[in-house]
Design a protein around this motif. Structure first.
Motif, PDB file in Angstrom:
ATOM      1  N   SER A 137      -9.117   7.164   6.426  1.00  0.00           N
ATOM      2  CA  SER A 137      -9.586   6.946   7.785  1.00  0.00           C
ATOM      3  C   SER A 137      -8.550   7.493   8.751  1.00  0.00           C
ATOM      4  CB  SER A 137      -9.790   5.447   8.022  1.00  0.00           C
ATOM      5  OG  SER A 137     -10.302   5.198   9.307  1.00  0.00           O
ATOM      6  N   GLY A 138      -8.871   7.547  10.013  1.00  0.00           N
ATOM      7  CA  GLY A 138      -8.002   7.688  11.151  1.00  0.00           C
ATOM      8  C   GLY A 138      -6.740   8.525  11.084  1.00  0.00           C
ATOM      9  N   PHE A 139      -5.856   8.226  12.022  1.00  0.00           N
ATOM     10  CA  PHE A 139      -4.572   8.900  12.150  1.00  0.00           C
ATOM     11  C   PHE A 139      -3.496   8.169  11.348  1.00  0.00           C
ATOM     12  CE2 PHE A 139      -6.684  10.538  15.958  1.00  0.00           C
ATOM     13  CZ  PHE A 139      -6.275  11.864  15.964  1.00  0.00           C
ATOM     14  N   PRO A 140      -2.413   8.866  11.000  1.00  0.00           N
ATOM     15  CA  PRO A 140      -1.273   8.172  10.396  1.00  0.00           C
ATOM     16  C   PRO A 140      -0.838   7.003  11.276  1.00  0.00           C
ATOM     17  CG  PRO A 140      -0.944  10.554  10.330  1.00  0.00           C
ATOM     18  CD  PRO A 140      -2.160  10.320  11.166  1.00  0.00           C
ATOM     19  N   THR A 141      -0.292   5.983  10.654  1.00  0.00           N
ATOM     20  CA  THR A 141       0.027   4.773  11.420  1.00  0.00           C
ATOM     21  C   THR A 141       1.235   4.953  12.331  1.00  0.00           C
ATOM     22  OG1 THR A 141       1.415   3.825   9.669  1.00  0.00           O
ATOM     23  CG2 THR A 141      -0.945   3.308   9.623  1.00  0.00           C
ATOM     24  N   TYR A 142       1.965   6.074  12.210  1.00  0.00           N
ATOM     25  CA  TYR A 142       3.051   6.351  13.154  1.00  0.00           C
ATOM     26  C   TYR A 142       2.547   7.130  14.367  1.00  0.00           C
ATOM     27  CZ  TYR A 142       2.921  10.899  10.798  1.00  0.00           C
ATOM     28  OH  TYR A 142       2.509  12.097  10.265  1.00  0.00           O
ATOM     29  N   TYR A 202      -6.977  12.370   9.553  1.00  0.00           N
ATOM     30  CA  TYR A 202      -6.454  13.403  10.444  1.00  0.00           C
ATOM     31  C   TYR A 202      -5.036  13.789  10.037  1.00  0.00           C
ATOM     32  CZ  TYR A 202     -10.526  12.119  13.142  1.00  0.00           C
ATOM     33  OH  TYR A 202     -11.811  11.859  13.521  1.00  0.00           O
ATOM     34  N   ASN A 203      -4.819  15.091   9.964  1.00  0.00           N
ATOM     35  CA  ASN A 203      -3.547  15.714   9.624  1.00  0.00           C
ATOM     36  C   ASN A 203      -3.249  15.689   8.123  1.00  0.00           C
ATOM     37  OD1 ASN A 203      -3.230  15.832  12.429  1.00  0.00           O
ATOM     38  ND2 ASN A 203      -2.033  13.949  12.473  1.00  0.00           N
ATOM     39  N   VAL A 204      -3.867  14.782   7.361  1.00  0.00           N
ATOM     40  CA  VAL A 204      -3.604  14.703   5.916  1.00  0.00           C
ATOM     41  C   VAL A 204      -4.870  15.100   5.159  1.00  0.00           C
ATOM     42  CG1 VAL A 204      -2.823  13.245   4.018  1.00  0.00           C
ATOM     43  CG2 VAL A 204      -1.858  12.913   6.308  1.00  0.00           C
ATOM     44  N   PHE A 219      -5.417   1.473  18.939  1.00  0.00           N
ATOM     45  CA  PHE A 219      -4.104   2.069  18.728  1.00  0.00           C
ATOM     46  C   PHE A 219      -3.381   1.281  17.647  1.00  0.00           C
ATOM     47  CE2 PHE A 219      -4.957   3.381  23.129  1.00  0.00           C
ATOM     48  CZ  PHE A 219      -4.571   4.722  23.097  1.00  0.00           C
ATOM     49  N   TRP A 220      -2.467   1.968  16.932  1.00  0.00           N
ATOM     50  CA  TRP A 220      -1.613   1.279  15.974  1.00  0.00           C
ATOM     51  C   TRP A 220      -0.461   0.609  16.712  1.00  0.00           C
ATOM     52  CZ3 TRP A 220      -4.229   0.950  11.837  1.00  0.00           C
ATOM     53  CH2 TRP A 220      -4.926   2.016  11.279  1.00  0.00           C
ATOM     54  N   LYS A 221      -0.184  -0.645  16.358  1.00  0.00           N
ATOM     55  CA  LYS A 221       0.959  -1.371  16.904  1.00  0.00           C
ATOM     56  C   LYS A 221       1.666  -2.074  15.751  1.00  0.00           C
ATOM     57  CE  LYS A 221       0.030  -0.399  21.213  1.00  0.00           C
ATOM     58  NZ  LYS A 221       0.905   0.503  21.995  1.00  0.00           N
ATOM     59  N   ARG A 259       1.065   1.142   1.369  1.00  0.00           N
ATOM     60  CA  ARG A 259       1.373   2.518   0.969  1.00  0.00           C
ATOM     61  C   ARG A 259       0.588   3.462   1.878  1.00  0.00           C
ATOM     62  NH1 ARG A 259       3.679   5.166  -3.158  1.00  0.00           N
ATOM     63  NH2 ARG A 259       4.063   3.231  -4.333  1.00  0.00           N
ATOM     64  N   GLU A 260       1.263   4.511   2.344  1.00  0.00           N
ATOM     65  CA  GLU A 260       0.601   5.473   3.236  1.00  0.00           C
ATOM     66  C   GLU A 260       0.892   6.896   2.780  1.00  0.00           C
ATOM     67  OE1 GLU A 260       0.278   6.691   7.973  1.00  0.00           O
ATOM     68  OE2 GLU A 260       1.159   4.773   7.391  1.00  0.00           O
ATOM     69  N   ALA A 261      -0.154   7.715   2.732  1.00  0.00           N
ATOM     70  CA  ALA A 261      -0.003   9.115   2.339  1.00  0.00           C
ATOM     71  C   ALA A 261       0.512   9.939   3.509  1.00  0.00           C
ATOM     72  CB  ALA A 261      -1.335   9.666   1.863  1.00  0.00           C
ATOM     73  N   PHE A 262       1.298  10.971   3.183  1.00  0.00           N
ATOM     74  CA  PHE A 262       1.795  11.859   4.231  1.00  0.00           C
ATOM     75  C   PHE A 262       1.551  13.330   3.900  1.00  0.00           C
ATOM     76  CE2 PHE A 262       5.356  10.661   1.441  1.00  0.00           C
ATOM     77  CZ  PHE A 262       5.809  11.900   0.999  1.00  0.00           C
ATOM     78  N   GLY A 263       0.844  13.613   2.820  1.00  0.00           N
ATOM     79  CA  GLY A 263       0.555  15.002   2.476  1.00  0.00           C
ATOM     80  C   GLY A 263      -0.474  15.100   1.369  1.00  0.00           C
ATOM     81  N   VAL A 264      -0.936  16.315   1.097  1.00  0.00           N
ATOM     82  CA  VAL A 264      -1.846  16.565  -0.019  1.00  0.00           C
ATOM     83  C   VAL A 264      -1.496  17.910  -0.652  1.00  0.00           C
ATOM     84  CG1 VAL A 264      -3.825  15.235   0.831  1.00  0.00           C
ATOM     85  CG2 VAL A 264      -3.596  17.641   1.475  1.00  0.00           C
ATOM     86  N   ASN A 265      -1.741  18.016  -1.944  1.00  0.00           N
ATOM     87  CA  ASN A 265      -1.644  19.290  -2.652  1.00  0.00           C
ATOM     88  C   ASN A 265      -3.069  19.802  -2.805  1.00  0.00           C
ATOM     89  OD1 ASN A 265      -1.410  21.418  -4.479  1.00  0.00           O
ATOM     90  ND2 ASN A 265       0.262  20.441  -5.607  1.00  0.00           N
ATOM     91  N   ARG A 266      -3.524  20.493  -1.801  1.00  0.00           N
ATOM     92  CA  ARG A 266      -4.922  20.920  -1.734  1.00  0.00           C
ATOM     93  C   ARG A 266      -5.332  21.745  -2.953  1.00  0.00           C
ATOM     94  NH1 ARG A 266      -8.056  25.613  -2.191  1.00  0.00           N
ATOM     95  NH2 ARG A 266      -9.997  25.333  -1.033  1.00  0.00           N
TER      96      ARG A 266
END
Length: 369
Positions: free
Chosen positions: A215-220, A254-256, A336-338, A347-354
């Motif tokens: 879902s959504g944007f990274p939590t940062y 988004y972004n990932v 918004f994330w707070k 656990r949160e993903a920050f990339g993918v090996n497409r």
């Protein structure tokens, strides 16, 4: 905090050690439920087919249908269409809003389509279409679906005091209780209504439930999550996930996940002609329901994001979706994330090996030629 404290107090408090154990990367063959709004567009079908073709890594216990609807876009789409079509001056307060609909509106203008001409499924229609689409994927792969596919909620959560009891939410509860000493993964590739209802029906399932949600944007991110369909349809369920203390693996779209694109040449070369399922996925790709909704006329030069395969990729090989442990944020009412001082690990993903992800999918579906 957005979830009432009296609701949160109903959930067992897992120790950090237990949460971290539940959040550890899957090893071997994992017990999995897929919770999906399969008929929403085309990515869920790819994810479900890939899971069914990955029996070495996935013990697919069942598939639960989620509702979906784009009806929440109608009023804003009409407003943006009028501003852009009539070339009205855009006020500073409307710039971000209009820009978020700009591509959609321009597509409708180019295809001579008015927003009033678009039919948006209701959540009740969405869940039934998804249920039937899940069965179709099983059938295309010639895999029996009896006892494996469940109808979910035909509406969204409106109160934390009133979980929506359905075949799907009951199945999630039953499965977690049936295997108390094993992790039960639920890959959530839609809104969270069924899962949130299951948690509210039987809070103790957080002991062994692991929710893997895209879902959504990274939590940062400082971005607002309004554009995330999976998140915005059922805000209460989304908020509950981040506050109740259940282990959750968050895979930002988004972004990932947005990097997981396929082109028409990819589909022609690697998917079409690979059995009934390959032909069907190709048909979906070339007759994407969202193309009509968004006024897309020429798809030959475009790619399409197959968002939801990110969940299955993490289940099969976590290194394809690199992630780390962070503190769980709160999703506030403005979406918004707070982050608060006291929080649970997630656990949160920050990339993918497409390339690795789609190579595995292509290899498995190629065997059906």
């Amino acid at each position: 905090m957005t979830v009432p404290i009296e609701i949160l107090n109903k959930f067992p408090k897992l120790s950090n050690d237990q949460l971290l154990l539940n959040l550890s990367n899957p090893i071997g063959k994992s017990k999995l439920i897929i919770d999906t709004d399969t008929a929403n567009e085309i990515d869920d079908q790819f994810a479900l087919a890939w899971a069914l073709l990955s029996e070495d890594k996935i013990d697919l216990l069942g598939v639960t249908a989620e509702p979906y609807s784009f009806q929440h876009h109608k009023e804003e789409l009409l407003k943006a269409y009028k501003i852009i079509k009539e070339k009205k001056e855009i006020s500073d307060s409307n710039i971000e809003f209009v820009n978020s609909y700009k591509d959609w509106v321009n597509g409708l203008i180019d295809s001579n389509t008015h927003p009033d001409d678009i039919y948006f499924d209701s959540p009740a229609e969405g869940v039934e279409k998804s249920y039937q689409e899940i069965i179709k994927i099983f059938d295309k792969l010639k895999i029996p679906h009896e006892g494996k596919v469940f109808r979910g909620s035909d509406q969204y959560l409106t109160s934390f005091d009133e979980p929506l009891v359905t075949e799907s939410s009951e199945f999630i509860v039953k499965t977690c209780l049936q295997y108390p000493d094993q992790k039960i993964y639920v890959c959530a590739i839609g809104c969270l209504t069924n899962i949130a209802s299951a948690l509210l029906m039987e809070p103790k399932i957080i002991n062994n439930l692991v929710v893997v949600w895209t879902s959504g944007f990274p939590t940062y991110s400082i971005n607002n999550n309004t554009n995330s369909l999976n998140l915005v349809q059922d805000v209460l369920s989304s908020q509950l996930l981040f506050e109740c203390g259940v282990a959750h693996v968050y895979l930002p779209g988004y972004n990932v996940g947005a990097q997981l694109t396929l082109s028409l040449p990819d589909m022609k070369e690697f998917v079409n002609g690979r059995g009934d399922i390959g032909n069907y996925l190709y048909e979906l790709y070339t007759n994407n329901p969202l193309h009509k909704q968004r006024g897309v006329i020429d798809q030959t030069w475009r790619t399409w994001v197959i968002w939801d395969v990110i969940n299955i990729a993490w289940m099969i090989e976590p290194s394809w979706v690199p992630s780390h442990i962070v503190s769980s944020p709160v999703l506030n009412d403005e979406l918004f994330w707070k982050r608060e001082n006291e929080s649970y690990p997630m656990r949160e993903a920050f990339g993918v090996n497409r390339d690795a992800i789609f190579h595995d999918f292509f290899v498995k579906i190629d065997k059906l030629k």
